[in-house]
Design a protein around this motif. Structure first.
Motif, PDB file in Angstrom:
ATOM      1  N   ALA A 127      97.786  39.573  55.129  1.00 60.96           N
ATOM      2  CA  ALA A 127      99.215  39.793  55.376  1.00 60.96           C
ATOM      3  C   ALA A 127      99.940  40.156  54.080  1.00 60.96           C
ATOM      4  O   ALA A 127     100.885  40.940  54.083  1.00 60.96           O
ATOM      5  N   ILE A 169      98.516  41.708  51.374  1.00 58.41           N
ATOM      6  CA  ILE A 169      98.098  43.052  50.950  1.00 58.41           C
ATOM      7  C   ILE A 169      98.658  44.113  51.890  1.00 58.41           C
ATOM      8  O   ILE A 169      99.052  45.199  51.454  1.00 58.41           O
ATOM      9  N   ALA A 229     101.548  43.925  53.603  1.00 57.49           N
ATOM     10  CA  ALA A 229     102.988  44.055  53.362  1.00 57.49           C
ATOM     11  C   ALA A 229     103.253  44.823  52.065  1.00 57.49           C
ATOM     12  O   ALA A 229     104.247  45.549  51.964  1.00 57.49           O
ATOM     13  N   GLN A 230     102.349  44.684  51.100  1.00 58.22           N
ATOM     14  CA  GLN A 230     102.546  45.413  49.845  1.00 58.22           C
ATOM     15  C   GLN A 230     102.331  46.915  50.011  1.00 58.22           C
ATOM     16  O   GLN A 230     102.638  47.680  49.099  1.00 58.22           O
ATOM     17  N   GLY A 231     101.796  47.322  51.142  1.00 60.15           N
ATOM     18  CA  GLY A 231     101.697  48.743  51.441  1.00 60.15           C
ATOM     19  C   GLY A 231     103.022  49.338  51.902  1.00 60.15           C
ATOM     20  O   GLY A 231     103.100  50.543  52.142  1.00 60.15           O
ATOM     21  N   PRO A 239     106.681  50.065  54.086  1.00 57.17           N
ATOM     22  CA  PRO A 239     107.006  50.445  55.474  1.00 57.17           C
ATOM     23  C   PRO A 239     105.951  51.347  56.113  1.00 57.17           C
ATOM     24  O   PRO A 239     105.700  51.258  57.313  1.00 57.17           O
ATOM     25  N   LEU A 240     105.322  52.207  55.305  1.00 51.83           N
ATOM     26  CA  LEU A 240     104.290  53.082  55.849  1.00 51.83           C
ATOM     27  C   LEU A 240     103.132  52.269  56.415  1.00 51.83           C
ATOM     28  O   LEU A 240     102.692  52.478  57.557  1.00 51.83           O
ATOM     29  N   ALA A 241     102.621  51.323  55.623  1.00 54.89           N
ATOM     30  CA  ALA A 241     101.507  50.500  56.097  1.00 54.89           C
ATOM     31  C   ALA A 241     101.919  49.708  57.336  1.00 54.89           C
ATOM     32  O   ALA A 241     101.149  49.585  58.300  1.00 54.89           O
ATOM     33  N   MET A 242     103.135  49.190  57.330  1.00 53.27           N
ATOM     34  CA  MET A 242     103.593  48.418  58.488  1.00 53.27           C
ATOM     35  C   MET A 242     103.697  49.303  59.728  1.00 53.27           C
ATOM     36  O   MET A 242     103.441  48.861  60.850  1.00 53.27           O
ATOM     37  N   ALA A 243     104.095  50.565  59.516  1.00 52.38           N
ATOM     38  CA  ALA A 243     104.248  51.472  60.655  1.00 52.38           C
ATOM     39  C   ALA A 243     102.902  51.843  61.266  1.00 52.38           C
ATOM     40  O   ALA A 243     102.803  52.086  62.467  1.00 52.38           O
ATOM     41  N   LEU A 244     101.857  51.922  60.444  1.00 51.23           N
ATOM     42  CA  LEU A 244     100.539  52.309  60.957  1.00 51.23           C
ATOM     43  C   LEU A 244      99.741  51.116  61.473  1.00 51.23           C
ATOM     44  O   LEU A 244      98.736  51.297  62.160  1.00 51.23           O
ATOM     45  N   ALA A 245     100.144  49.908  61.124  1.00 51.12           N
ATOM     46  CA  ALA A 245      99.359  48.725  61.490  1.00 51.12           C
ATOM     47  C   ALA A 245      99.202  48.625  62.998  1.00 51.12           C
ATOM     48  O   ALA A 245     100.177  48.735  63.737  1.00 51.12           O
ATOM     49  N   ALA A 246      97.962  48.427  63.426  1.00 52.17           N
ATOM     50  CA  ALA A 246      97.686  48.338  64.866  1.00 52.17           C
ATOM     51  C   ALA A 246      96.843  47.094  65.131  1.00 52.17           C
ATOM     52  O   ALA A 246      96.987  46.078  64.450  1.00 52.17           O
ATOM     53  N   TYR A 301      94.983  44.877  62.388  1.00 53.05           N
ATOM     54  CA  TYR A 301      95.896  44.180  61.482  1.00 53.05           C
ATOM     55  C   TYR A 301      96.655  43.072  62.221  1.00 53.05           C
ATOM     56  O   TYR A 301      96.800  41.955  61.707  1.00 53.05           O
TER      57      TYR A 301
END
Lengths: 341, 341
Positions: A212, A214, A216-218, A220-227, A230
Motif C-alpha cells: 500500500a 509503494i 500510493a507513492q506511484g 494518482p496514475l498508479a491509483m487510477a490503474l490499480a485493479a 492491488y
C-alpha cells in the motif's frame, strides 16, 4: 489431572458448565460479535468496555453493556460465569489485574490474535486462573461494536489453547461456546498457533502495508490503474494500525524468522531478475503454494473421536490441530468429534 | 502529423474508422473477451489462435474463430480491419512476423500487460505499422477462452499508449472500441504505464507468490488457520505461472527499482522489529497508503475536454493520464471527453 477428577467434574458440574453465563470484556469487533452471538444462542451474557462509544452503541442495540468493568467482573464471580477477554494485547495486563481483584476464580478465556504473550501475562497476573487461550480466525478490516455481528464466527476456525496445565473441563466449556455460535475448534499449543499465524496472518498484514505504501507513492496514475491484484493485496492495510501493531509486535519471536524467510526469498528473486532476468523459481513456487491451499480447503476429511478424559487427551488434541484438523462437536460425556484431511 | 492531415482523415475516413472490423489474434481470457465484446456491440469481428482448444471452444460458442492466424490476418488486410494482438509477450514476436507478412498496413494494437517491451518489438518487426499499444486492466486469475466474457471490460481502465510517433487518428479508433465495450481510456506513455504497473500489478503478483510459498510451508496447520488476510494476499498466486512470468520478466527495467524499494522497506521493518520491537512506521505508512487509494476511488472528478487535433494533443493526453485522469467518450470530431480528480 487424574481421569477420575475430570469424570467427577463432568458428573457434578457438567450440566452447569454447558450453560455457563458469558461476561465479555471489550466490545469491539470480536467482543461485540461474541456478546451478540452468545445472546443469540440463549446464553445469559453481558459486556463491559472502557470505550464509552462501544458501550453506548451496544446498550442502544439492546445488549447488557456498560463501561464498569469491575461491576461486570463481580457479576461474573457471583454467577461463576465464563469471562472472555476481548481487548487488544496492549490492554490485557490492566484487565487481568481487575480479573484478579474481582473475579479470580472464574473460568477465563481470551480472543487475542497472539497466544504466547497472553499466556505469559496470565501466568504473571492471574496464575491461579483456570485459563484457556483462544483465537477466533474471524477478523475483518473493520473495528468497533458497529462492525460486529452475531454471525461473524459462522464457519470460522477458533483456536483453543492446549498447554500442559490446561484444565480440559474448562477447555470443553469454552469449546462448547465456540461450537454453539457456529465456529469449529482447532486445538493447539500457543507456540504452534503463533508460528502459524505469523505466516498466514501477520506476514500478510505487513506485506499489505508495504504494498500500500509503494502503490500510493506511484501517485494518482498508479491509483487510477490499480485493479484486482492491488485491491486484494492491500485490503488488510486498511485495518486500524494499533490493532495490527498489537498483534505483529506481540508475536515478535515467531514473526522474525518468517520475515527473514520472506526477505531471503525476495532478495533471491531480485538477484535472479537482475542477473538472468528469470522469475520462474519464485512464481512457480507461489503457484504450487496456492494449489496446496486450494487442496487443503477441498480435501475430504476423515472423522475422528477423542475422549477428553483419556490420559493422553492433551497430546491427542494438539496432534489433531497440528495436522490441520478441527473439532466440530462435543458430546455430553466430553468426547470431541472432529475431522482431519 | 499536421493538423490538416488529421482533419482530412476524419472527414474522408472518419465514419469508416468508427465501425472498423476487429481481428483478434489470441483467444485467451482477454482476447476471447474482446472478441465477444466487439461482436456484442455490433462490430464485424473474428479471431485466430494457435491454441486448438481455445479456437474450438470459441467456434463452439458461435464465434468466427480458427487456428489459421495467417488467414485471419489476410482477411484483416482485405477489409482494413483493426488487428488486436492478444498473445502473451513471449509469443508476440512470432505474431508480429505474421502481421508484417499478411497485414502490414492494418491498424495494430495489443492488450499486453507491459508496454515498453511491446513497443520495442513493434519497432523491430513492424516499423511501418500504425501501432497503438494498449492494456485493459481487467485480468482475473483464470485464463483461456472459457474464462472470458463480453462484460469483462465494463468499468475497467484501458491504457492506450501515446508516444511521439503515435497516429492520433488510429489512437481514436482504438479508443472508440475500448469505450464502446464499456472501458474508460487512460492515455499514457509506455514508460509511465510500465512504472505504474510494476507497483500496482507486478509487485502484488510477486508478493502473493512469496506469501503463498511461506504459507504452504507452514503445513496443514497453517492452511487450516488461513483466513481473509491470507486468502486475499495470495489470490493472484493462482494465476497461470507463464503469464505472470511474461509480464514481470518483460517489465524488468521498471520492476527492479520497485523490488528494491520493497526490499528496503521490509529490511528496515525487520531491523526495527528485532531491535526496538516496533512496527509503527511500516504499519502507519501502509494505513496511510490505503487511505490514499480509498480517496482516489472516491474523489469527485472534474470534467475535461481535449481536442485530438490540437498541436499539443499528445502532451495533453499523457498529462491527463499521469494525473490519474481518464477519457470516457470521444465526439465525432475527435474531441476527447474526460475527467480527472
Amino acid at each position: 489431572m487424574p481421569e477420575d477428577a475430570i469424570r467427577a467434574g463432568e458428573t457434578t458440574a457438567g450440566k452447569m458448565r454447558t450453560v455457563r453465563d458469558v461476561c465479555v470484556i471489550g466490545l469491539g469487533l470480536i467482543g461485540g460479535s461474541l456478546l451478540r452471538a452468545a445472546s443469540a444462542v440463549g446464553r445469559e451474557a453481558w459486556g463491559a468496555t472502557a470505550s464509552e462509544a462501544d458501550a453506548a452503541a451496544a446498550a442502544a442495540d439492546g445488549f447488557d453493556a456498560c463501561t464498569d468493568v469491575a461491576a461486570a467482573l463481580r457479576r461474573a464471580a457471583d454467577s461463576d460465569a465464563m469471562v472472555v477477554l476481548a481487548v487488544p494485547l496492549t490492554g490485557l495486563d490492566e484487565v487481568l489485574r481487575q480479573v484478579r481483584e474481582y473475579a479470580p476464580n472464574c473460568l477465563l478465556t481470551d480472543v487475542t490474535s497472539v497466544k504466547s504473550a497472553v499466556l505469559a501475562s496470565v501466568r504473571a497476573f492471574t496464575p491461579e486462573a483456570r485459563f484457556v487461550g483462544g483465537h477466533p480466525m474471524a477478523g475483518t478490516t473493520e473495528s468497533g461494536w458497529r462492525a460486529g455481528n452475531a454471525a461473524l464466527f459462522g464457519g470460522a476456525a477458533w483456536m483453543l489453547g492446549v498447554e500442559e496445565e490446561t484444565d480440559l473441563a474448562a477447555w470443553a466449556d469454552v469449546a462448547r461456546l465456540a461450537l454453539d455460535i457456529g465456529a469449529h475448534v482447532v486445538p493447539l499449543s500457543a507456540a504452534a498457533h503463533d508460528e502459524a499465524v505469523a505466516r498466514i496472518s501477520h506476514l500478510p498484514h505487513l506485506l499489505a502495508a508495504v504494498l500500500a505504501t509503494i502503490g500510493a507513492q506511484g501517485g494518482p496514475l498508479a491509483m487510477a490503474l490499480a485493479a484486482g491484484s492491488y485491491t486484494d493485496g492491500t485490503r488488510v492495510a486498511s485495518t486500524r494500525p494499533d490493532l495490527v501493531r498489537a498483534m505483529t509486535e506481540g508475536n515478535r519471536e515467531a514473526l522474525l524468522p518468517v520475515l527473514d524467510d520472506a526477505l531471503g526469498r525476495l532478495g533471491a528473486m531480485r538477484g535472479s531478475l537482475a542477473s538472468t532476468g528469470g522469475l520462474a523459481a519464485t512464481i512457480t513456487a507461489g503457484h504450487e503454494g496456492s494449489l496446496v491451499f486450494a487442496r487443503a480447503r477441498e480435501a475430504t476429511p476423515t472423522g475422528v473421536r477423542l475422549s477428553l478424559s483419556a490420559p493422553d487427551a492433551r497430546e491427542g488434541l494438539r496432534a489433531l490441530g497440528e495436522r490441520g484438523g478441527r473439532i466440530t462437536a462435543l458430546t455430553d460425556d466430553d468426547t470431541a468429534i472432529g475431522e482431519v484431511a
